[in-house]
Design a protein around this motif. Structure first.
Motif, PDB file in Angstrom:
ATOM      1  N   UNK A 133       0.824  -1.199   0.000  1.00 40.81           N
ATOM      2  CA  UNK A 133       0.000   0.000   0.000  1.00 40.81           C
ATOM      3  C   UNK A 133       0.866   1.260   0.000  1.00 40.81           C
ATOM      4  N   UNK A 134       1.877   1.274   0.832  1.00 46.31           N
ATOM      5  CA  UNK A 134       2.770   2.434   0.882  1.00 46.31           C
ATOM      6  C   UNK A 134       3.522   2.612  -0.430  1.00 46.31           C
ATOM      7  N   UNK A 135       3.907   1.501  -1.051  1.00 42.41           N
ATOM      8  CA  UNK A 135       4.573   1.584  -2.347  1.00 42.41           C
ATOM      9  C   UNK A 135       3.681   2.194  -3.411  1.00 42.41           C
ATOM     10  N   UNK A 136       2.425   1.761  -3.450  1.00 41.93           N
ATOM     11  CA  UNK A 136       1.482   2.308  -4.427  1.00 41.93           C
ATOM     12  C   UNK A 136       1.241   3.790  -4.153  1.00 41.93           C
ATOM     13  N   UNK A 137       1.057   4.145  -2.893  1.00 43.71           N
ATOM     14  CA  UNK A 137       0.825   5.555  -2.560  1.00 43.71           C
ATOM     15  C   UNK A 137       2.048   6.406  -2.895  1.00 43.71           C
ATOM     16  N   UNK A 138       3.239   5.834  -2.757  1.00 41.87           N
ATOM     17  CA  UNK A 138       4.456   6.562  -3.130  1.00 41.87           C
ATOM     18  C   UNK A 138       4.476   6.837  -4.622  1.00 41.87           C
ATOM     19  N   UNK A 139       4.108   5.833  -5.419  1.00 39.62           N
ATOM     20  CA  UNK A 139       4.063   6.031  -6.873  1.00 39.62           C
ATOM     21  C   UNK A 139       3.054   7.109  -7.260  1.00 39.62           C
ATOM     22  N   UNK A 140       1.885   7.082  -6.643  1.00 40.30           N
ATOM     23  CA  UNK A 140       0.870   8.094  -6.918  1.00 40.30           C
ATOM     24  C   UNK A 140       1.374   9.475  -6.498  1.00 40.30           C
ATOM     25  N   UNK A 153       4.527  10.528  -6.204  1.00 37.93           N
ATOM     26  CA  UNK A 153       5.591  10.982  -7.100  1.00 37.93           C
ATOM     27  C   UNK A 153       4.995  11.498  -8.410  1.00 37.93           C
ATOM     28  N   UNK A 154       3.964  10.813  -8.904  1.00 38.97           N
ATOM     29  CA  UNK A 154       3.286  11.291 -10.113  1.00 38.97           C
ATOM     30  C   UNK A 154       2.644  12.650  -9.903  1.00 38.97           C
ATOM     31  N   UNK A 155       2.002  12.831  -8.757  1.00 37.36           N
ATOM     32  CA  UNK A 155       1.388  14.125  -8.442  1.00 37.36           C
ATOM     33  C   UNK A 155       2.417  15.230  -8.299  1.00 37.36           C
ATOM     34  N   UNK A 156       3.522  14.929  -7.661  1.00 36.43           N
ATOM     35  CA  UNK A 156       4.590  15.928  -7.502  1.00 36.43           C
ATOM     36  C   UNK A 156       5.167  16.296  -8.861  1.00 36.43           C
ATOM     37  N   UNK A 157       5.398  15.295  -9.694  1.00 39.51           N
ATOM     38  CA  UNK A 157       5.950  15.564 -11.032  1.00 39.51           C
ATOM     39  C   UNK A 157       5.004  16.436 -11.849  1.00 39.51           C
ATOM     40  N   UNK A 158       3.714  16.130 -11.795  1.00 42.45           N
ATOM     41  CA  UNK A 158       2.742  16.932 -12.547  1.00 42.45           C
ATOM     42  C   UNK A 158       2.681  18.360 -12.017  1.00 42.45           C
ATOM     43  N   UNK A 159       2.682  18.521 -10.697  1.00 42.47           N
ATOM     44  CA  UNK A 159       2.636  19.862 -10.115  1.00 42.47           C
ATOM     45  C   UNK A 159       3.917  20.638 -10.418  1.00 42.47           C
ATOM     46  N   UNK A 160       5.054  19.957 -10.376  1.00 37.69           N
ATOM     47  CA  UNK A 160       6.327  20.624 -10.677  1.00 37.69           C
ATOM     48  C   UNK A 160       6.372  21.043 -12.141  1.00 37.69           C
TER      49      UNK A 160
END
Length: 128
Positions: free
Chosen positions: A52-59, A61-68
């Motif tokens: 669960x933590x791994x999946x949430x980390x991937x999500x 990181x995707x959100x951070x990349x999109x916001x950046x």
């Protein structure tokens, strides 16, 4: 782990629901993933939490990349906040190793009650 078509459908649907909730509301990962993995797999509790933590980390990181990429992150605020979060994570991991499983759950429950009380107090003061 028994990987079959039924399991693949259940976990794929769980991933879809988790992603949808994360995209719309910014929440959903742990609330959806942990119960689904517990029900549809024979993974240990530690493996379920780690997955669960791994999946949430991937999500995340995707959100951070999109916001950046969109220029939405205020880095002078985000970096100290992120550093504090990492320090808190390491401290929490150290403290969790010292508590028994049940005591850790009880401590978390008390913390949740305190936060709920503070939120209720904040809403009550805004209403009255």
């Amino acid at each position: 782990f028994d990987w079959n078509l039924s399991c693949a459908r259940a976990l794929g649907g769980t991933g879809l629901l988790s992603g949808l909730l994360s995209g719309l509301l910014g929440v959903g990962g742990g609330f959806v993933i942990v119960p689904a993995l517990t029900r549809y797999s024979d993974l240990s509790a530690a493996s379920v939490i780690a997955t669960s933590l791994g999946v949430m980390t991937l999500v995340s990181v995707g959100g951070i990349a999109a916001a950046a990429a969109g220029g939405s992150i205020v880095w002078p605020l985000a970096l100290p906040f992120g550093g504090g979060a990492i320090a808190g994570l390491l401290l929490g991991h150290t403290l969790a190793a010292r508590f028994a499983g049940r005591r850790l759950q009880q401590s978390f429950a008390v913390l949740c009650l305190i936060v709920a009380g503070l939120l209720i107090g904040r809403v009550a003061s805004a209403i009255f």
